[in-house]
Design an enzyme around this catalytic site. Structure first.
Site, mmCIF file in Angstrom:
data_model
loop_
_atom_site.group_PDB
_atom_site.id
_atom_site.type_symbol
_atom_site.label_atom_id
_atom_site.label_comp_id
_atom_site.label_asym_id
_atom_site.label_seq_id
_atom_site.Cartn_x
_atom_site.Cartn_y
_atom_site.Cartn_z
ATOM 1 C CE LYS A 7 -1.756 10.508 11.225
ATOM 2 N NZ LYS A 7 -1.621 11.975 11.198
ATOM 3 C CG HIS A 49 -2.117 6.247 0.050
ATOM 4 N ND1 HIS A 49 -1.433 7.393 0.363
ATOM 5 C CD2 HIS A 49 -2.399 5.647 1.228
ATOM 6 C CE1 HIS A 49 -1.315 7.483 1.679
ATOM 7 N NE2 HIS A 49 -1.881 6.436 2.232
HETATM 8 O O1 GFB Z 1 -3.935 2.909 -0.344
HETATM 9 P P1 GFB Z 1 -3.420 1.602 0.096
HETATM 10 O O2 GFB Z 1 -1.984 1.338 -0.170
HETATM 11 O O3 GFB Z 1 -3.558 1.358 1.643
HETATM 12 O O4 GFB Z 1 -4.363 0.507 -0.619
HETATM 13 P P2 GFB Z 1 -4.735 0.872 2.608
HETATM 14 C C1 GFB Z 1 -4.061 -0.809 -0.472
HETATM 15 C C2 GFB Z 1 -5.078 -1.704 -1.153
HETATM 16 O O5 GFB Z 1 -4.987 -1.549 -2.564
HETATM 17 C C3 GFB Z 1 -4.735 -3.130 -0.816
HETATM 18 C C4 GFB Z 1 -4.442 -2.764 -3.123
HETATM 19 O O6 GFB Z 1 -5.890 -3.944 -0.878
HETATM 20 C C5 GFB Z 1 -3.768 -3.464 -1.944
HETATM 21 O O7 GFB Z 1 -3.649 -4.868 -2.161
HETATM 22 N N1 GFB Z 1 -3.513 -2.425 -4.202
HETATM 23 C C6 GFB Z 1 -3.559 -2.946 -5.455
HETATM 24 C C7 GFB Z 1 -2.463 -1.578 -4.155
HETATM 25 N N2 GFB Z 1 -2.533 -2.500 -6.189
HETATM 26 C C8 GFB Z 1 -1.844 -1.647 -5.414
HETATM 27 C C9 GFB Z 1 -0.680 -0.858 -5.644
HETATM 28 O O8 GFB Z 1 -0.068 -0.863 -6.692
HETATM 29 N N3 GFB Z 1 -0.271 -0.058 -4.618
HETATM 30 C C10 GFB Z 1 -0.949 -0.003 -3.425
HETATM 31 N N4 GFB Z 1 -0.507 0.837 -2.467
HETATM 32 N N5 GFB Z 1 -2.019 -0.782 -3.177
HETATM 33 C C11 GFB Z 1 -3.747 2.658 4.051
HETATM 34 C C12 GFB Z 1 -2.776 2.713 5.189
HETATM 35 O O9 GFB Z 1 -4.216 1.413 3.980
HETATM 36 O O10 GFB Z 1 -4.857 3.485 4.233
HETATM 37 C C13 GFB Z 1 -2.381 4.086 5.372
HETATM 38 O O11 GFB Z 1 -1.703 1.834 4.958
HETATM 39 C C14 GFB Z 1 -3.577 5.011 5.472
HETATM 40 O O12 GFB Z 1 -1.605 4.170 6.496
HETATM 41 C C15 GFB Z 1 -4.543 4.789 4.319
HETATM 42 O O13 GFB Z 1 -4.239 4.796 6.665
HETATM 43 C C16 GFB Z 1 -5.794 5.619 4.444
HETATM 44 O O14 GFB Z 1 -6.044 1.454 2.242
HETATM 45 O O15 GFB Z 1 -4.699 -0.606 2.741
#
Ligand code: GFB
Length: 321
Positions: free
Chosen positions: A149, A188
């Site tokens: 990005k 996400h």
């Molecule tokens: O949306 P997410 O997967 O990505 O959120 P990021 C991750 C956060 O939510 C971490 C917690 O703190 C995880 O430990 N979490 C808790 C969970 N339970 C869950 C679950 O069941 N699934 C997921 N996915 N998370 C992303 C980037 O980062 O942000 C992407 O990886 C993108 O590339 C996005 O930039 C905006 O917020 O960490």
């Protein structure tokens, strides 16, 4: 919407290509652009592989868009980013290089490139303003995506500087809304937890699993607000540097779980799985730049999540996952 800023690009009568129109952001853009007096161009993934430069160039020559919104990308949550770094880097680099350079060659008048808040250094003072780009090390879980990005942002900037192209880049915070991907591991956090809490409710489970410690904080923006911001920025923003889009407030994942439990109507115990990563501790964006131009987010998180759950229930048999 307040149109405080001057009109720099008029969408009226323009042929606008929404690249990635079937994704969550792309489909929100389709809904929002339907309110504008422009012609929307789309092409399905099966008909055009955006990673193929020759095919993308042919498409530009044949369809001659005036403007492009580049919402096509390989995206996913923290676990998808960790598991598929090659695809997150390669696919995104190819898609953006082909479309941005193709747009330049085809004489496109305006291009909006969608980035992500993960482009900013991990351990930076929050709220994160646009100037913090490339001032420190990135969060490791999504480094490949972030690097791709950042390359897209720099490409837009380079075409602005060298060829005076009106190619802008926009950095959304964490998004949620209709059309989200509900894959149990790769989604996400909003989709993952909404689905898990709903399934716990259906099964009358006593607890629900949440990854990490629950302490990281995230800022969540409804995708319809994001699409509205993109249309606003197409018209009113033409600077070289990126511009952030967010709500201006964040909450801890543990608190987000409580809000989702309210929305789903099921309060059970929460088990934090410390084996799973936390990712960035905090990445709320400084949104004063877009606010000063006259745009602010409109959908309060609780209203947005209620609509999100409603949409989830209505589409439960054909969710992307
Ligand atoms: O949306 P997410 O997967 O990505 O959120 P990021 C991750 C956060 O939510 C971490 C917690 O703190 C995880 O430990 N979490 C808790 C969970 N339970 C869950 C679950 O069941 N699934 C997921 N996915 N998370 C992303 C980037 O980062 O942000 C992407 O990886 C993108 O590339 C996005 O930039 C905006 O917020 O960490």
């Amino acid at each position: 919407m307040t149109d405080a800023a001057s009109l720099l690009y008029d969408l009226k009568g323009k042929r606008v290509w929404v690249a990635g129109h079937k994704g969550m952001v792309g489909s929100a853009l389709m809904r929002r652009l339907a309110e504008e007096d422009c012609t929307i161009l789309t092409v399905d993934r099966g008909k055009l592989d955006l990673r193929r430069q020759d095919l993308v160039e042919c498409w530009f020559n044949e369809h001659k868009p005036d403007a492009v919104i580049l919402a096509a990308a390989k995206v996913g949550g923290i676990q998808a980013n960790r598991s598929l770094p090659a695809e997150f880097l390669y696919d995104n680099l190819m898609i953006e290089a082909n479309i941005i350079n193709g747009a330049y060659q085809a004489g496109v008048g305006k291009l909006l490139f969608l980035g992500s808040s993960c482009i900013y250094p991990r351990d930076i003072l929050v709220p994160i303003s646009e100037e913090h780009l490339l001032t420190g090390p990135l969060e490791t879980t999504n480094q490949c995506y972030a690097i791709a990005k950042i390359a897209g942002i720099k490409l837009c900037q380079a075409y602005q500087e060298q060829y005076q192209k009106n190619f802008i880049s926009v950095m959304p915070t964490n998004l949620y809304g209709p059309g989200d991907n509900f894959h149990p591991e790769y989604s996400h956090v909003p989709a993952a937890l909404l689905r898990r809490i709903h399934e716990a409710k259906m099964a009358k489970n006593k607890s629900v699993i949440v990854w990490g410690t629950g302490t990281p904080r995230r800022e969540f923006l409804h995708v319809d607000d994001m699409a509205d911001a993109c249309v606003f920025l197409m018209k009113h923003y033409s600077e070289k540097g990126p511009i952030n889009v967010g709500t201006g407030s964040d909450l801890a994942i543990a608190d987000f779980v409580s809000v989702l439990q309210d929305v789903v109507g099921y309060h059970c115990a929460v088990e934090f799985n410390h084996e799973m990563p936390d990712g960035s501790p905090r990445k709320i964006l400084d949104v004063s730049k877009i606010n000063n131009l006259g745009w602010t987010a409109k959908i309060p998180i609780k209203d947005g999540l209620r609509k999100y759950y409603q949409w989830f229930l209505e589409n439960i048999d054909h969710l992307r996952k």
